[in-house]
Enzyme design. Sequence first.
Site, PDB file in Angstrom:
ATOM      1  N   LEU A  14      23.726  42.457  55.279  1.00 54.20           N
ATOM      2  CA  LEU A  14      23.030  43.447  56.100  1.00 54.20           C
ATOM      3  C   LEU A  14      21.681  42.894  56.577  1.00 54.20           C
ATOM      4  O   LEU A  14      21.298  43.050  57.740  1.00 54.20           O
ATOM      5  CB  LEU A  14      22.818  44.740  55.298  1.00 54.20           C
ATOM      6  CG  LEU A  14      22.111  45.854  56.052  1.00 54.20           C
ATOM      7  CD1 LEU A  14      22.991  46.402  57.168  1.00 54.20           C
ATOM      8  CD2 LEU A  14      21.699  46.987  55.123  1.00 54.20           C
ATOM      9  N   HIS A 230      29.815  58.638  60.111  1.00 52.19           N
ATOM     10  CA  HIS A 230      29.667  58.426  61.553  1.00 52.19           C
ATOM     11  C   HIS A 230      30.368  59.505  62.400  1.00 52.19           C
ATOM     12  O   HIS A 230      29.785  60.050  63.334  1.00 52.19           O
ATOM     13  CB  HIS A 230      30.206  57.050  61.960  1.00 52.19           C
ATOM     14  CG  HIS A 230      29.652  55.921  61.134  1.00 52.19           C
ATOM     15  ND1 HIS A 230      28.335  55.867  60.749  1.00 52.19           N
ATOM     16  CD2 HIS A 230      30.227  54.807  60.626  1.00 52.19           C
ATOM     17  CE1 HIS A 230      28.124  54.762  60.040  1.00 52.19           C
ATOM     18  NE2 HIS A 230      29.266  54.102  59.941  1.00 52.19           N
TER      19      HIS A 230
HETATM   20  C1  BG6 Z   1      30.156  50.773  58.938  1.00 45.27           C
HETATM   21  C2  BG6 Z   1      31.454  50.700  58.178  1.00 45.27           C
HETATM   22  O1  BG6 Z   1      29.407  51.865  58.507  1.00 45.27           O
HETATM   23  O2  BG6 Z   1      30.425  50.895  60.331  1.00 45.27           O
HETATM   24  C3  BG6 Z   1      32.295  49.534  58.679  1.00 45.27           C
HETATM   25  O3  BG6 Z   1      31.184  50.525  56.791  1.00 45.27           O
HETATM   26  C4  BG6 Z   1      32.488  49.628  60.176  1.00 45.27           C
HETATM   27  O4  BG6 Z   1      33.554  49.508  58.035  1.00 45.27           O
HETATM   28  C5  BG6 Z   1      31.146  49.801  60.887  1.00 45.27           C
HETATM   29  O5  BG6 Z   1      33.111  48.440  60.610  1.00 45.27           O
HETATM   30  C6  BG6 Z   1      31.342  50.074  62.367  1.00 45.27           C
HETATM   31  O6  BG6 Z   1      30.095  50.058  63.002  1.00 45.27           O
HETATM   32  P1  BG6 Z   1      29.919  49.513  64.476  1.00 45.27           P
HETATM   33  O7  BG6 Z   1      28.506  49.739  64.805  1.00 45.27           O
HETATM   34  O8  BG6 Z   1      30.308  48.063  64.449  1.00 45.27           O
HETATM   35  O9  BG6 Z   1      30.862  50.299  65.327  1.00 45.27           O
END
Ligand code: BG6
Length: 454
Positions: A14, A230
């Site tokens: 991260l 999300h």
């Molecule tokens: C993260 C998940 O929160 O979001 C991942 O843990 C996922 O598994 C990612 O791939 C997706 O985020 P983005 O911004 O790449 O669409």
Amino acid sequence: MKTIITVFGSTGDLMYKKLLPALTNLIRRNRMNKDLEILCVGRRDYTTEDYIQEAKKQSLDTLEWKYIEPVIKYVKLDIKEKESYSTLNNIIKKNGQDLDVIFYLAVPPNLFPVIAEGISEAKLIEKNDPSRRIVFEKPFGEDLKSAQSINKKLWHYFDESQIYRIDHFLGKDMIQNILVIRFANMIFESTWDHESIESVYIIAKEKEDIGSRGNFYDNIGALKDMVQNHLMQMVSLIAMEEPATFDETGIRQEKVKVLKNLRIDTEDLILGQYQGYKDHDNVDQNSITETFVAFKATINNSRWNTTPFYFMTGKKLNEKRSEIIINFKPNTHVKKLWPDTDLSKNQLIIRVAPEEGIYFEFNVKSAGLTSDIKAIPMDYCHTCQIPDGNVPEAYEKLILDISNNNPTLFPRWDEIETAWAIIDALDKKLPKPFIYKDYDSLKPKLKNLFKEVI
Ligand code: BG6
């Protein structure tokens, strides 16, 4: 006043892939305090130079190191040792009294309590001091009970206003745009309900598989990894009432009300697992963890009671695409005017990723000597508006807001707990996942609920 950002877990993905690039861009854009220090905490026996060399290997090639290199300092500490926090306190104190200090926990959640306790006991943060803040990354627990227990522990050490819980989708520009599109445009504001909207689709498809995250993912699955956070955040912004104020109190208050009224229809829940999932390291050979989920939900309030909300997210699908599709109802009372024409329904698409923009389809008379009617698209490219094409990443916006002490884009504790209650309610009713080879092999399962969008 000097700003000190202390990152725990500074040798993790991260930090290398998201936080360092975001911080670099913020410094380059002159959006951070000029007097800034980033303390990178880790257990490895690195000097600051070693750390930077390693970060250069691990981070994105495009990082402009000249901006961030001068403000980085590596601090070797064992976060499980109490003395480490006194050492950290001494390092921070050397910078004087007038400080803004942010602690960023880029670590797995089982380390939250130990770090929170260490920070608090060493008086690195005292309750109700807004110049000291603490940032957590998801997952916030694995169910309602564990989330409640994490929150309780945090409140023991910190005041809620000092706690920032990250959901990086809220830092995406088009997610922030949802409220503007809705409330700054009369055309949408007056039609944003079940009278005018036939259906809403909230989609976050991914092409990638879980990679090396077997250990984490196999205990979690798509419902907890993507839906609880999300997708629930997306629906709460789409469906919320107009807030009394456009700030953290007004917005978060209305978002949580949506979640309290949201019910997932368990009859139509579709779970899938991609073929080959069990071959990843650290995945159980008999795993029934879902890597794909699709379902219908309703929101029991007077604005939405008859509008279905459809959700879909999964890994190893045909494309990476996050979007929200709003289908308006057909204008049936004008059928008498054009009895032989099937008028298209207005459709609004909020494109979140990879393209960012707004697509709107509406009916016009075809050009020329004809009376035919056809549906035409208006396609707004949001990213094209940024002259150098340098689109800010979600983490840039979130780090900026943490520095400015603005929690509006960070889910409040009750949003997180309510979203967990929604997922917990499904636990006993989950079907075994269907094994899918690719997105096409899921389509027969999706043809009832998602026929308009597959
Ligand atoms: C993260 C998940 O929160 O979001 C991942 O843990 C996922 O598994 C990612 O791939 C997706 O985020 P983005 O911004 O790449 O669409």
